[in-house]
Design an enzyme around this catalytic site. Structure first.
Site, PDB file in Angstrom:
ATOM      1  N   TYR A 159       0.880  -1.176   0.000  1.00 19.01           N
ATOM      2  CA  TYR A 159       0.000   0.000   0.000  1.00 19.01           C
ATOM      3  C   TYR A 159       0.916   1.224   0.000  1.00 19.01           C
ATOM      4  CZ  TYR A 159      -3.870  -3.118   1.184  1.00 19.01           C
ATOM      5  OH  TYR A 159      -4.810  -4.113   1.171  1.00 19.01           O
TER       6      TYR A 159
HETATM    7  P1  FDA Z   1       3.069  -2.566 -10.571  1.00 24.38           P
HETATM    8  O1  FDA Z   1       3.328  -3.115 -11.909  1.00 24.38           O
HETATM    9  O2  FDA Z   1       2.528  -1.177 -10.472  1.00 24.38           O
HETATM   10  O3  FDA Z   1       4.364  -2.722  -9.680  1.00 24.38           O
HETATM   11  C1  FDA Z   1       4.444  -2.325  -8.329  1.00 24.38           C
HETATM   12  C2  FDA Z   1       5.914  -2.100  -7.945  1.00 24.38           C
HETATM   13  O4  FDA Z   1       6.667  -3.290  -8.170  1.00 24.38           O
HETATM   14  C3  FDA Z   1       6.604  -1.017  -8.768  1.00 24.38           C
HETATM   15  O5  FDA Z   1       7.596  -0.403  -7.975  1.00 24.38           O
HETATM   16  C4  FDA Z   1       7.246  -1.809  -9.891  1.00 24.38           C
HETATM   17  O6  FDA Z   1       8.341  -1.143 -10.507  1.00 24.38           O
HETATM   18  C5  FDA Z   1       7.679  -3.066  -9.167  1.00 24.38           C
HETATM   19  N1  FDA Z   1       7.674  -4.223 -10.061  1.00 24.38           N
HETATM   20  C6  FDA Z   1       6.604  -4.701 -10.755  1.00 24.38           C
HETATM   21  N2  FDA Z   1       6.954  -5.785 -11.438  1.00 24.38           N
HETATM   22  C7  FDA Z   1       8.269  -5.993 -11.209  1.00 24.38           C
HETATM   23  C8  FDA Z   1       9.180  -6.972 -11.673  1.00 24.38           C
HETATM   24  N3  FDA Z   1       8.801  -7.931 -12.507  1.00 24.38           N
HETATM   25  N4  FDA Z   1      10.474  -6.891 -11.265  1.00 24.38           N
HETATM   26  C9  FDA Z   1      10.862  -5.897 -10.427  1.00 24.38           C
HETATM   27  N5  FDA Z   1      10.021  -4.958  -9.939  1.00 24.38           N
HETATM   28  C10 FDA Z   1       8.732  -5.003 -10.331  1.00 24.38           C
HETATM   29  N6  FDA Z   1      -2.346  -5.903  -2.122  1.00 24.38           N
HETATM   30  C11 FDA Z   1      -2.553  -6.958  -1.306  1.00 24.38           C
HETATM   31  O7  FDA Z   1      -1.611  -7.401  -0.656  1.00 24.38           O
HETATM   32  N7  FDA Z   1      -3.776  -7.551  -1.247  1.00 24.38           N
HETATM   33  C12 FDA Z   1      -4.833  -7.120  -1.976  1.00 24.38           C
HETATM   34  O8  FDA Z   1      -5.917  -7.672  -1.883  1.00 24.38           O
HETATM   35  C13 FDA Z   1      -4.635  -5.999  -2.836  1.00 24.38           C
HETATM   36  N8  FDA Z   1      -5.662  -5.512  -3.594  1.00 24.38           N
HETATM   37  C14 FDA Z   1      -5.437  -4.423  -4.424  1.00 24.38           C
HETATM   38  C15 FDA Z   1      -6.494  -3.921  -5.202  1.00 24.38           C
HETATM   39  C16 FDA Z   1      -6.293  -2.825  -6.037  1.00 24.38           C
HETATM   40  C17 FDA Z   1      -7.438  -2.301  -6.864  1.00 24.38           C
HETATM   41  C18 FDA Z   1      -5.019  -2.211  -6.097  1.00 24.38           C
HETATM   42  C19 FDA Z   1      -4.785  -1.016  -6.972  1.00 24.38           C
HETATM   43  C20 FDA Z   1      -3.959  -2.723  -5.331  1.00 24.38           C
HETATM   44  C21 FDA Z   1      -4.167  -3.819  -4.489  1.00 24.38           C
HETATM   45  N9  FDA Z   1      -3.132  -4.329  -3.710  1.00 24.38           N
HETATM   46  C22 FDA Z   1      -3.364  -5.406  -2.887  1.00 24.38           C
HETATM   47  C23 FDA Z   1      -1.793  -3.717  -3.751  1.00 24.38           C
HETATM   48  C24 FDA Z   1      -0.885  -4.491  -4.698  1.00 24.38           C
HETATM   49  O9  FDA Z   1      -0.468  -5.682  -4.084  1.00 24.38           O
HETATM   50  C25 FDA Z   1       0.363  -3.649  -5.019  1.00 24.38           C
HETATM   51  O10 FDA Z   1      -0.009  -2.440  -5.616  1.00 24.38           O
HETATM   52  C26 FDA Z   1       1.316  -4.432  -5.940  1.00 24.38           C
HETATM   53  O11 FDA Z   1       2.596  -3.867  -5.873  1.00 24.38           O
HETATM   54  C27 FDA Z   1       0.807  -4.453  -7.345  1.00 24.38           C
HETATM   55  O12 FDA Z   1       1.582  -5.226  -8.200  1.00 24.38           O
HETATM   56  P2  FDA Z   1       1.503  -4.923  -9.766  1.00 24.38           P
HETATM   57  O13 FDA Z   1       2.443  -5.827 -10.457  1.00 24.38           O
HETATM   58  O14 FDA Z   1       0.083  -4.907 -10.202  1.00 24.38           O
HETATM   59  O15 FDA Z   1       1.980  -3.415  -9.778  1.00 24.38           O
END
Ligand code: FDA
Length: 504
Positions: free
Chosen positions: A444
């Site tokens: 978060y």
């Molecule tokens: P994103 O792609 O935005 O990456 C997030 C971060 O990780 C960034 O700093 C990115 O650069 C880095 N990153 C991404 N992929 C990478 C990779 N392959 N290698 C290195 N770095 C990388 N959390 C939770 O624990 N339980 C939940 O139920 C929810 N529910 C939820 C709902 C909604 C609507 C949102 C917007 C968010 C959540 N979250 C959550 C939070 C979520 O776990 C958190 O935002 C994650 O970081 C999202 O991962 P993404 O890959 O989608 O994000």
């Protein structure tokens, strides 16, 4: 500006010069603002419409690699030409750090790397980071009705960011967090080497399971341990307003939520609603629960541990674990499981959020102070979500992964939706939540707790202001890992781990 245009040109030139054995050259997955698909590729994974505004800084280039070699080329060229990188998997970062930067930058968008292979015999799976958790749940359920995985509630969340920041959901009291169940990973490091758990070593493998991936390299895939789920689970959502004793129930819940049987998870969602009395508002506490078993087992358990809620059979629905994923994600009953493959979220809303940890139950008077804040004008869409800990969370030592918020926490709070309201609530909550540090959940993302300097190197003291809130004592080890794997701080953002020497 001229310098940045040069960097841009040289970077693009470098990308296209690279020789590749692959059938699809990298040039076909490069998008610049001149390309007609640029905006749709950029916007597709932006989960928070706050970052869709024209004022939001845009990348000079987006690359959507098809192969590991494309990533190696991108890292190599960006190092050579000083182009800043942002890595995006699912794009759910609360502050948009995976696709927004003040420095000239490009996005490495891993959306095309999303294969999932489930090994039922060994209860494991390999999942590439561009997959969403919804896709992962779908593929597991497709192969087995007795296996599941303890990750988040919203199916469109990306596996890349989610697991690297830990990841929690309705199974956390039974099986811990997503990253607790990661047993191997593939990562491309600063030198373009593809590493697995053995070749990256235990320190780096430790760091990427909760310390955030963005500081250490580009994670390509995770190997996870699947967990056993029964063929029948039970869900319920019981709503109580203040007139129906919500204050007493929320107060009482704090004494049992973390001590309940590990099979039972009851969270509370709080919001303001219209009261049954004409023109009046009230607070509604929604007790939202997953039980790993049938109704007949659940009812006596609830009678024994939380009789005040008055749960009856009619409140409960039996279903399979995968159906419960749809239920908690807000899909209507009977929806096809295929919705889990859809990367478009059910709702895309503007939001801000912060988190807190509660170690001592909040008094009824303290809760009433929260309710008063819900009556403020800005709180129309406000929510607080109380998620219980205990169970498996108490058994995992604080240093096992970078995520330190384990035993001693009754529950975690998420405050949503408008920042000025949240800031006022956050300051009201100070006496009731964890202190020294006031702990925060990395997934978060909260830039209000502090950021790195944007004027050069960040000192250990400056970074530890936000670092200890996310990681407590584990911050020191993260700094050491960073210093050894990326001493020049290539992989950086507003809250990346700095590669500074630790003063002890
Ligand atoms: P994103 O792609 O935005 O990456 C997030 C971060 O990780 C960034 O700093 C990115 O650069 C880095 N990153 C991404 N992929 C990478 C990779 N392959 N290698 C290195 N770095 C990388 N959390 C939770 O624990 N339980 C939940 O139920 C929810 N529910 C939820 C709902 C909604 C609507 C949102 C917007 C968010 C959540 N979250 C959550 C939070 C979520 O776990 C958190 O935002 C994650 O970081 C999202 O991962 P993404 O890959 O989608 O994000």
């Amino acid at each position: 500006l001229a310098a940045s245009a040069d960097v841009h040109e040289n970077f693009l030139h470098c990308l296209t010069l690279q020789y590749s054995h692959n059938t699809t050259p990298i040039s076909q997955v490069i998008y610049t603002p001149n390309n007609s698909s640029y905006s749709s590729v950029l916007q597709f994974s932006i989960q928070n419409p706050r970052f869709l505004s024209p004022a939001t800084p845009k990348p000079l280039v987006i690359i959507t690699p098809l192969y590991e070699s494309h990533i190696q080329v991108a890292i190599n060229c960006s190092r050579k030409h000083g182009m800043h990188i942002r890595v995006r998997s699912g794009g759910h970062d609360y502050k948009g750090l995976s696709y927004v930067s003040d420095a000239p930058f490009f996005i490495l968008d891993l959306i095309n790397l999303r294969s999932i292979s489930v090994d039922v015999a060994n209860s494991t799976a390999w999942v590439q980071v561009g997959a969403t958790i919804g896709e992962l749940y779908y593929r597991i359920a497709d192969k087995s009705t007795s296996l599941g995985f303890p990750a988040g509630v919203c199916p469109t969340v990306g596996v890349g960011g989610h697991f690297s920041g830990e990841g929690y959901g309705m199974l956390l009291r039974k099986f811990g967090l997503a990253a607790d169940n990661v047993i191997d990973a593939h990562l491309i490091d600063i030198n373009g080497r593809i590493l697995d758990r053995e070749s990256m070593g235990e320190d780096l493998f430790w760091a990427i399971r909760g310390g955030g991936g963005a500081s250490f390299g580009v994670i390509i895939a995770w190997k996870i341990m699947l967990v056993p789920v029964p063929s029948t689970v039970t869900v319920f959502t019981v709503q109580k307003t203040l007139e129906q004793n919500a204050t007493m129930l929320v107060h009482r819940w704090q004494y049992i939520a973390d001590k309940l049987d590990g099979d039972l998870f009851i969270r509370i969602v709080l919001r303001r609603v219209n009261s049954s009395e004409e023109g009046k508002k009230t607070i509604e506490a929604s007790f939202n629960s997953l039980f790993l078993g049938g109704i007949d087992e659940l009812l006596p358990l609830m009678q024994e541990s939380f009789p005040e809620l008055g749960l009856v059979k009619e409140d409960c629905i039996e279903m399979s674990w995968i159906e419960s994923i749809l239920y908690f994600a807000g899909f209507p009953g009977g929806a096809s499981l295929d919705v889990l493959l859809d990367r478009t979220p059910l709702t895309r809303r503007f939001f801000e959020a912060r988190s807190d940890y509660v170690k001592e139950p909040i008094s009824e008077i303290g809760l009433e102070g929260i309710w008063r804040r819900f009556y403020e004008e800005e709180a129309t869409a406000a929510e607080m979500i109380f998620s219980p800990y205990g169970g498996r969370m108490n058994e995992i030592p604080e240093s096992k992964t970078p995520f330190p918020h384990r035993a001693g926490n009754i529950y975690k709070i998420q405050h949503l939706v408008h920042m000025s309201w949240i800031r006022r609530l956050y300051s009201y909550m100070a006496p009731y939540v964890s202190k020294s540090p006031r702990a925060t959940y990395l997934n978060y993302r909260d830039l209000d707790i502090g950021t790195n300097s944007n004027k050069g190197n960040t000192s250990y003291a400056q970074a530890s202001i936000w670092g200890v809130k996310y990681f407590k004592n584990n911050f020191n080890r993260l700094v050491q890992v960073k210093a050894s794997v990326d001493p020049m701080n290539f992989f950086r953002n507003e809250q990346s781990i700095p590669p500074v020497s630790v003063p002890w």
